[in-house]
Design a protein around this motif. Sequence first.
Motif, PDB file in Angstrom:
ATOM      1  N   PHE A  88       0.833  -1.211   0.000  1.00  0.00           N
ATOM      2  CA  PHE A  88       0.000   0.000   0.000  1.00  0.00           C
ATOM      3  C   PHE A  88       0.861   1.251   0.000  1.00  0.00           C
ATOM      4  O   PHE A  88       0.608   2.197  -0.757  1.00  0.00           O
TER       5      PHE A  88
ATOM      6  N   SER B 181      -7.435  -1.589  -7.271  1.00  0.00           N
ATOM      7  CA  SER B 181      -6.123  -1.718  -7.904  1.00  0.00           C
ATOM      8  C   SER B 181      -5.297  -2.849  -7.286  1.00  0.00           C
ATOM      9  O   SER B 181      -4.633  -3.613  -8.000  1.00  0.00           O
TER      10      SER B 181
ATOM     11  N   VAL C  29      -9.991   6.502  -1.431  1.00  0.00           N
ATOM     12  CA  VAL C  29      -8.993   5.801  -0.627  1.00  0.00           C
ATOM     13  C   VAL C  29      -9.293   4.310  -0.567  1.00  0.00           C
ATOM     14  O   VAL C  29      -8.462   3.475  -0.927  1.00  0.00           O
TER      15      VAL C  29
ATOM     16  N   ILE D 124      -1.968   5.836  -4.627  1.00  0.00           N
ATOM     17  CA  ILE D 124      -2.845   5.657  -3.469  1.00  0.00           C
ATOM     18  C   ILE D 124      -2.405   6.550  -2.317  1.00  0.00           C
ATOM     19  O   ILE D 124      -3.236   7.137  -1.607  1.00  0.00           O
TER      20      ILE D 124
ATOM     21  N   TYR E 276     -10.788   2.644  -4.490  1.00  0.00           N
ATOM     22  CA  TYR E 276      -9.783   2.587  -5.555  1.00  0.00           C
ATOM     23  C   TYR E 276      -8.580   1.745  -5.146  1.00  0.00           C
ATOM     24  O   TYR E 276      -8.003   1.034  -5.978  1.00  0.00           O
ATOM     25  N   SER E 277      -8.176   1.811  -3.885  1.00  0.00           N
ATOM     26  CA  SER E 277      -7.033   1.002  -3.452  1.00  0.00           C
ATOM     27  C   SER E 277      -7.369  -0.489  -3.485  1.00  0.00           C
ATOM     28  O   SER E 277      -6.545  -1.308  -3.921  1.00  0.00           O
TER      29      SER E 277
ATOM     30  N   SER F 202      -6.252   0.556   3.881  1.00  0.00           N
ATOM     31  CA  SER F 202      -7.098   1.704   3.543  1.00  0.00           C
ATOM     32  C   SER F 202      -8.238   1.869   4.527  1.00  0.00           C
ATOM     33  O   SER F 202      -8.645   3.004   4.830  1.00  0.00           O
TER      34      SER F 202
ATOM     35  N   ASN G 161       2.637   2.249  -3.350  1.00  0.00           N
ATOM     36  CA  ASN G 161       1.827   2.767  -4.451  1.00  0.00           C
ATOM     37  C   ASN G 161       1.685   4.272  -4.281  1.00  0.00           C
ATOM     38  O   ASN G 161       0.965   4.753  -3.412  1.00  0.00           O
TER      39      ASN G 161
END
Length: 358
Positions: free
Chosen positions: A112, A172, A165, A118, A168-169, A204, A115
């Motif tokens: 996490f 992906s 947050v 993010i 989308y995290s 997240s 990225n």
Amino acid sequence: RATARHHLAELCRPPSQLGPGVHADRWGRRLCAASEKRLGHVLTPCSHVSCIRISCNPSTAFVPTIQLTPERTFPMNATPPTATSAPTREPHSRSPRKNRMLPLALGEWKQFRRNKVIVFMVILVLIFIPLSTMGSVGGSDSPEKARVAAAFSLQLLLLMAVTYVLFYSVLSMATTRRDEGVLKRLRTGEARDRDILIAICMPSAVFVLIAAIVTPIIVMVMGSAPPVNVGFYILAVLCGIVLGATTGFITSAYTKNAEAAQVTSFPVVILAMLSLTMVRPFLPDALQVIGEKNPFGLMLDLVNIGWAGVIAPEPGENPMSMSFADTLREGGLVAIQLVVWCVALVYVTQRVMRWDPR
């Protein structure tokens, strides 16, 4: 397997069948040494075999014992195993769930923070948006007006956190793990499917919880009145986490790769933006109903009812807030609808989740 069964059958012959002139102790030691060597070539390639040790006590009863691993010992009875008998397996004991979840969560946290997209979303949503909307809270004339402005800021913060947050995290990361074969490999271990999915959501989700806890404290310090029904606000935050995670997993099932996530996430983001209470009055009647009844709109309505006691607050106004009993009556149906949406999305996630690119 056939060679192993043959040698085990030879080892299970009692001393009375050895014939005259054959010493049982000498025959047993020689046969055990030879069979241990032969069985080593057959069984050591297996993943569950670490060592082979054969022993016997011919003075009492000739019952060989084969030790395949240091923890498991298999005594052989006098009846030799047949070729059609299925191998028995001890029940698999799983490690405690916290011991399975912690390594997975730490691994997802490392991915996490690597990225950059993010991380940028987290900084933008959790720092810039509260700072840009706190001016209306501090400049209000009364605590009631500040509470209405705080409800507007909280609903905007929660919507952006859940969408940009969490959603989308998860989208992906789940798509990338699936294309790289990580999800398929994780399923071969002792971690359950829900452990793997929760670990992907955990980094997240922690940021969303931090924002949902710290921001209300800040707005109350700046002059906002306490919330009318804090239980509805907590329920909206928890359902928002479930909502963002499940929509991310469902969307990942229809996303080919990580680059396509920017396209497949667009309809969900548009639906979330249409659910804002300040956008709904400008929409046509059909879109306005969609904005109110979708799970994002229900989550925002529950935040407004729980914090300000109104359904559609606007900064600067001082509407008549509902009492605690009125919020239970007005927000009860909204809460039930939101919980039903979350349960349905969890069920759909279990049905459509893809663990392998093929």
